[in-house]
Write a protein that holds these residues in place. Structure first.
Motif: not given
Length: 512
Positions: A249, A253, A265, A365
């Motif tokens: 992650f 990210q 995520h 995201h």
């Protein structure tokens, strides 16, 4: 004395004081799918289906635990259409001496609840929401007297207070923040674990059919419903993230890859924000994984920072700056949203991908929200009011307390810098660095001007030029304005001309 206990759709947590202190043989818990809350903006179909299903499953769990529950579904004959109306109806048709509720996540609703005692003629107790790791009062005390409010320093205080990733009085690893290690682009061939999904049960199926009928004109798709709608399944999402995704992650990210909306995520904001998960258990799970050697420090810290730092910070920020935050418009932007925000019909592949995935999943995201859609919204001078409403309705984890600071402060800089130290704007080169979107675009990211140039390129410098009086003294913008000062005047004029053409097309709602 019997109490009527109101539980909202984002308060699905049995440890809330309002619920935990209920007397199972005397008090009644009221839950209602009210039209006013579902339609004051046209929430994404999946968002409504998710919350209605989670509410119904939560009510069933309470009943199975011998609580007395009055659940009012959307099409019930006695559905009054508003929370106040529903509470009044319950009081008129029951024997209750007081109303108990929990502080809601919207300023407008809290102000309404604070008048209920006068309007209803019975005592109304508004309990503190104990699911957060700080209170709005604590945030205001921390903010008092500070010339600038910055999340990083609030985050450090939260780390110390809750002793998270700490070695005595110091952060583990010697640094508070490993963000510099969390910005790598991801190879297209990288295989990302499949996101966690669940079978649709009868309760959820009934809700999906209801939403399809009653909310057919709302934004979004209902196909491929994937949400956890019980606490048990929400915990499974968290556990699977820790086991399969948290390790990578941190590194990826901020990355974006076409056709891969879920990446590494956690996808737990849905469940944190409606109450099926608590922030402490998510933080504890990540910290345990780090100490067990399952995940690197940059991943554990990056994940924890989003919850213990950013999530707690924006909630305190919201209550500290309301109601003015909702109407702030530092740059005076008024342009209406273009139609492709609803149908994704645009030649800009980055916008097309992010909006299409939002339409399909009620999810994108944080970099897609901030540095693609948000970046475009600020560069094209879109109305803060319209952008705020869009973000609130399209994402299933969006409630005003979390949406508004992120959009008004972080994305649009409409609060003039109370939240963000600078506007989060970027040219096409940033999107090209962090994604593979540009290779399938109708524009060319390498071109700065002309009809084939990436619009982000000339819109960026148009923004820098237009707002130099407001931004040139910002220390974090100094390098940008130094570059701007060295640009040839004819290049600046060409970019300004291209921006004017593009913005005129947007105003006319022409295809871009």
């Amino acid at each position: 004395m019997s109490s009527l206990i109101l539980v909202l759709g984002d308060q699905l947590t049995e440890t809330l004081p309002a619920i935990a202190n209920a007397r199972k043989t005397k008090d009644t818990i009221l839950m209602a799918e009210v039209r006013e809350e579902a339609t004051y903006v046209k929430h994404h179909k999946k968002k409504i289906a998710f919350l209605f299903s989670a509410m119904r499953h939560f009510a069933k769990a309470l009943k199975d635990d011998n609580y007395r529950v009055d659940y009012v579904s959307y099409l019930d004959d006695n559905n009054q259409g508003s929370l106040l109306g529903q509470v009044r109806y319950a009081l008129d048709n029951g024997n209750f001496e007081r109303v108990v509720c929990t502080t809601p996540g919207e300023h407008r609703l809290l102000k309404s609840m604070q008048q209920w005692e006068n309007e209803l003629g019975v005592p109304v107790e508004i309990c503190e929401d104990n699911r957060f790791l700080s209170t709005p009062q604590e945030f205001s005390e921390w903010a008092h007297g500070k010339k600038q409010l910055r999340m990083e320093f609030f985050y450090r205080e939260m780390r110390r207070k809750h002793h998270v990733l700490m070695d005595g009085k110091n952060p583990i690893g010697g640094k508070w923040n490993y963000d510099s290690q969390n910005r790598e682009s991801m190879p297209e061939t990288h295989k990302v674990p499949k996101h966690t999904t669940f079978d649709i049960d009868d309760i959820t199926q009934d809700v999906i059919e209801l939403v399809e009928r009653e909310f057919e004109h709302h934004f979004g798709e209902l196909d491929n419903f994937f949400f956890a709608v019980t606490r048990k399944d929400a915990l499974k999402v968290l556990d699977t993230f820790i086991e399969e995704r948290l390790h990578n992650f941190g590194q990826y990210q901020d990355a974006m890859v076409e056709g891969k909306p879920w990446m590494y995520h956690s996808h737990i904001a849905f469940y944190l924000n409606c109450g099926l998960l608590t922030p402490k258990e998510a933080i504890d799970a990540a910290e345990r994984a780090y100490h067990a050697g399952q995940v690197p420090l940059n991943s554990a810290e990056g994940f924890i920072r989003q919850i213990l730092g950013w999530r707690e910070y924006v909630r305190g920020f919201y209550w500290h700056f309301m109601p003015g935050l909702k109407t702030d418009n530092y740059f005076g932007n008024t342009r209406s949203l273009p139609s492709f925000f609803w149908d994704a019909q645009t030649n800009m592949n980055c916008m097309r991908q992010c909006i299409k995935e939002t339409e399909q999943n009620a999810y994108a995201h944080h970099i897609q929200r901030l540095m693609v859609i948000g970046n475009f919204s600020l560069l094209t001078e879109l109305s803060p009011e319209e952008v705020q409403a869009w973000y609130l309705l399209v994402y299933a984890d969006a409630y005003e307390w979390v949406e508004l600071p992120n959009v008004a402060g972080m994305i649009l800089y409409s609060d003039g810098g109370n939240l963000a130290s600078k506007p989060y704007v970027a040219s096409g080169s940033y999107i090209n660095k962090m994604s593979n979107y540009c290779k399938n675009c109708g524009y060319q990211v390498s071109k700065k001007t002309g009809p084939k140039a990436c619009p982000f390129n000339y819109l960026y410098w148009h923004f820098i030029d237009k707002h130099k009086e407001k931004l040139s003294n910002n220390n974090r913008m100094a390098m940008i304005y130094k570059t701007y000062s060295r640009m040839k005047e004819e290049n600046i004029d060409a970019m300004k001309d291209d921006a004017t053409i593009f913005l005129t097309k947007l105003t006319k709602n022409e295809e871009v």
